[in-house]
Design a protein around this motif. Structure first.
Motif, mmCIF file in Angstrom:
data_model
loop_
_atom_site.group_PDB
_atom_site.id
_atom_site.type_symbol
_atom_site.label_atom_id
_atom_site.label_comp_id
_atom_site.label_asym_id
_atom_site.label_seq_id
_atom_site.Cartn_x
_atom_site.Cartn_y
_atom_site.Cartn_z
ATOM 1 N N MET B 1 -6.351 -8.603 13.097
ATOM 2 C CA MET B 1 -5.493 -8.552 11.901
ATOM 3 C C MET B 1 -4.584 -7.324 11.966
ATOM 4 N N THR B 2 -3.291 -7.544 11.731
ATOM 5 C CA THR B 2 -2.380 -6.398 11.769
ATOM 6 C C THR B 2 -2.414 -5.658 10.436
ATOM 7 N N LYS B 3 -1.825 -4.475 10.433
ATOM 8 C CA LYS B 3 -1.759 -3.686 9.204
ATOM 9 C C LYS B 3 -0.967 -4.446 8.136
ATOM 10 N N GLN B 4 0.102 -5.101 8.594
ATOM 11 C CA GLN B 4 0.939 -5.856 7.651
ATOM 12 C C GLN B 4 0.159 -7.003 7.007
ATOM 13 N N GLU B 5 -0.601 -7.733 7.809
ATOM 14 C CA GLU B 5 -1.422 -8.827 7.274
ATOM 15 C C GLU B 5 -2.476 -8.301 6.299
ATOM 16 N N ALA B 6 -3.058 -7.172 6.662
ATOM 17 C CA ALA B 6 -4.079 -6.580 5.797
ATOM 18 C C ALA B 6 -3.473 -6.174 4.451
ATOM 19 N N LEU B 7 -2.292 -5.578 4.510
ATOM 20 C CA LEU B 7 -1.651 -5.121 3.273
ATOM 21 C C LEU B 7 -1.257 -6.303 2.382
ATOM 22 N N PHE B 8 -0.774 -7.361 3.002
ATOM 23 C CA PHE B 8 -0.416 -8.565 2.238
ATOM 24 C C PHE B 8 -1.660 -9.129 1.547
ATOM 25 N N ASN B 9 -2.730 -9.236 2.293
ATOM 26 C CA ASN B 9 -4.001 -9.733 1.763
ATOM 27 C C ASN B 9 -4.509 -8.847 0.621
ATOM 28 N N TYR B 10 -4.394 -7.553 0.806
ATOM 29 C CA TYR B 10 -4.864 -6.589 -0.194
ATOM 30 C C TYR B 10 -4.069 -6.727 -1.497
ATOM 31 N N CYS B 11 -2.759 -6.861 -1.367
ATOM 32 C CA CYS B 11 -1.898 -7.032 -2.548
ATOM 33 C C CYS B 11 -2.270 -8.319 -3.292
ATOM 34 N N LEU B 12 -2.503 -9.384 -2.536
ATOM 35 C CA LEU B 12 -2.866 -10.651 -3.183
ATOM 36 C C LEU B 12 -4.182 -10.514 -3.941
ATOM 37 N N ARG B 13 -5.123 -9.814 -3.350
ATOM 38 C CA ARG B 13 -6.423 -9.616 -3.992
ATOM 39 C C ARG B 13 -6.217 -8.964 -5.371
ATOM 40 N N LEU B 14 -5.390 -7.940 -5.407
ATOM 41 C CA LEU B 14 -5.162 -7.216 -6.672
ATOM 42 C C LEU B 14 -4.353 -8.055 -7.658
ATOM 43 N N ALA B 15 -3.274 -8.642 -7.173
ATOM 44 C CA ALA B 15 -2.389 -9.396 -8.066
ATOM 45 C C ALA B 15 -3.067 -10.663 -8.580
ATOM 46 N N ASP B 16 -3.772 -11.377 -7.696
ATOM 47 C CA ASP B 16 -4.458 -12.605 -8.117
ATOM 48 C C ASP B 16 -5.494 -12.297 -9.198
ATOM 49 N N THR B 17 -6.221 -11.211 -9.021
ATOM 50 C CA THR B 17 -7.246 -10.857 -10.009
ATOM 51 C C THR B 17 -6.602 -10.590 -11.368
ATOM 52 N N SER B 18 -5.522 -9.828 -11.380
ATOM 53 C CA SER B 18 -4.844 -9.536 -12.660
ATOM 54 C C SER B 18 -4.286 -10.809 -13.285
ATOM 55 N N LEU B 19 -3.682 -11.648 -12.456
ATOM 56 C CA LEU B 19 -3.054 -12.862 -12.993
ATOM 57 C C LEU B 19 -4.086 -13.828 -13.577
ATOM 58 N N ILE B 20 -5.156 -14.067 -12.840
ATOM 59 C CA ILE B 20 -6.160 -15.037 -13.313
ATOM 60 C C ILE B 20 -6.868 -14.530 -14.568
ATOM 61 N N LEU B 21 -7.151 -13.242 -14.593
ATOM 62 C CA LEU B 21 -7.770 -12.661 -15.785
ATOM 63 C C LEU B 21 -6.815 -12.772 -16.985
ATOM 64 N N ALA B 22 -5.542 -12.529 -16.726
ATOM 65 C CA ALA B 22 -4.541 -12.637 -17.796
ATOM 66 C C ALA B 22 -4.466 -14.066 -18.315
#
Ligand code: ZN
Lengths: 161, 252
Positions: B1-22
């Motif tokens: 996994m590249t750094k870019q892929e990891a960062l994309f995945n990490y952002c989704l983890r945070l954003a998805d959690t906020s969105l679904i909770l909202a």
């Protein structure tokens, strides 16, 4: 091309969509104007992450500049430094009070008021300090709901962040 | 996994959690137990959507495939969402909704305070913005957990039932994988081990005051890091995404 000062003064006429008595400059949302040849970049920052007024403010900026012959406009949203109510000018705070919204205290003084402790807020209608918080969340993200125990009127408090 | 892929995945983890909770909290809109709480939960949702929005924007930029924040929120399916399991649990009664939000707020409070120190300037700026809002959220939900738990017999029972039901979803919030390893090395991600004890002691403090007890059964459900979800997420997405999927080119 208009100068940075002229553009800033033009944009200072744009009211906040939700609290039209104050403009986006004195609210602290308009952060900077960068003129580069015939391009203009306007830097804004949101009051709250989800503030629905930001899109409206962006549209207002673009159409205001278009009316003044500036077509090449970019509006850039920045999050750092994070917006704080300490940026609201004293003059704007007075406008808020006259409009019926208790203005934000300095962020350092705010904690007690919202924790329901000591420091009482002044009712924007009658000036009484005999007020109580009803809810930390009010009609918009940036406000809390209070009530005056003397004149009995509920009022919004522009909470500090 | 590249750094870019990891960062994309990490952002989704945070954003998805906020969105679904909202989205979950927003289901209370017009149904709150009383007007002030109705407003509180919807305001809270709005903050979470705003946070999700800015992180999705950044994720789209990191990915570099010409997708935007709406594509990421509305045109991905269940097995692509990386939100935590606790965020998607059903609302239940008000006790359950508040307790779910309290656990997430406590996590966010310590998490975003650390993320401010991230070497990634965008994530740091978003965290700096978000932490101010989260502070309000946590103050609100912790006072309600206490009030309901240490309230009437009825409210106490409901708060205890809520805890028995959702405690098992709290463990995986702290789970780390390759994504974390790569990004911690870069000084971007938060080491979740470093906030776990703070989360535990804050939770314990409030649950004690609320006079409710952590269940003895220590089983913890996991899966969201591999995008494996409970039965709820599919239904949430079906509702949340129906309009943009039916009218993909609609402009507001
Ligand atoms: Zn009064």
């Amino acid at each position: 091309m208009l100068s940075k000062e002229q553009i800033t003064s033009l944009l200072s006429a744009i009211p906040d969509p939700e609290i039209p008595v104050i403009n986006i400059k004195e609210l602290g949302v308009l952060r900077d104007v960068v003129v580069n040849g015939n391009e203009v970049e306007i830097i804004i920052t949101p009051t709250y992450s989800g503030c629905p007024a930001m899109k409206q403010i962006e549209d207002d900026i673009i159409s205001s500049l278009e009316r003044n012959g500036i077509e090449n406009v970019k509006v850039k949203m920045v999050y750092h430094p994070a917006w704080t109510t300490d940026w609201i000018t004293d003059e704007a705070k007075e406008k808020l009070r006259k409009y019926g919204i208790a203005p934000p205290e300095k962020t350092t003084a705010d904690k007690g008021a919202l924790m329901g402790k000591k420091r009482a807020l002044e009712c924007p209608r009658c000036g009484s300090k005999n007020t109580v918080m009803i809810s930390q969340f009010g009609s918009t993200a940036c406000k809390a709901l209070f009530q005056c125990s003397d004149c009995k009127e509920p009022f919004d408090y522009f909470k500090c962040i | 996994m590249t750094k870019q892929e990891a960062l994309f995945n990490y952002c989704l983890r945070l954003a998805d959690t906020s969105l679904i909770l909202a989205q979950r909290n927003a289901e209370w809109c017009g149904h709150g137990p009383f007007l002030e709480e109705d407003l509180a939960l919807t305001n809270l949702s709005l903050d979470l959507i705003g946070q999700a929005n800015s992180i999705y924007q950044y994720a789209a930029q990191v990915e570099g495939k010409a997708r935007n924040e709406d594509d990421l929120a509305y045109h991905r399916s269940e097995r692509e969402f990386l939100n935590t399991l606790i965020a998607e649990q059903s609302n239940g009664d008000y006790a359950k909704t508040i307790l779910r939000q309290f656990f997430c707020d406590t996590f966010d409070f310590y998490f975003y305070a650390e993320l401010v120190k991230s070497k990634d300037e965008t994530l740091s700026a978003i965290a700096e913005k978000s932490i101010k809002e989260i502070t309000y959220h946590l103050r609100h939900t912790s006072s309600w957990v206490e009030r309901l738990g240490d309230g009437t017999e009825e409210s106490h029972t409901r708060m205890q039932d809520a805890l028995n039901e959702i405690w098992r979803f709290t463990g995986e919030m702290f789970e780390m994988n390759e994504v974390d390893t790569i990004l911690i090395k870069e000084g971007i991600a938060v080491d979740l081990n470093s906030i776990k004890s703070k989360w535990e002691s804050k939770s314990k403090e409030i649950l004690d005051r609320a006079t409710i007890k952590i269940p003895a059964n220590a089983f913890m459900q996991r899966g969201s890091r591999e995008a494996k979800h409970t039965e709820h997420l599919g239904f949430i997405l079906a509702e949340m995404q129906s309009l943009p999927r039916a009218l993909p080119d609609a402009k507001w």
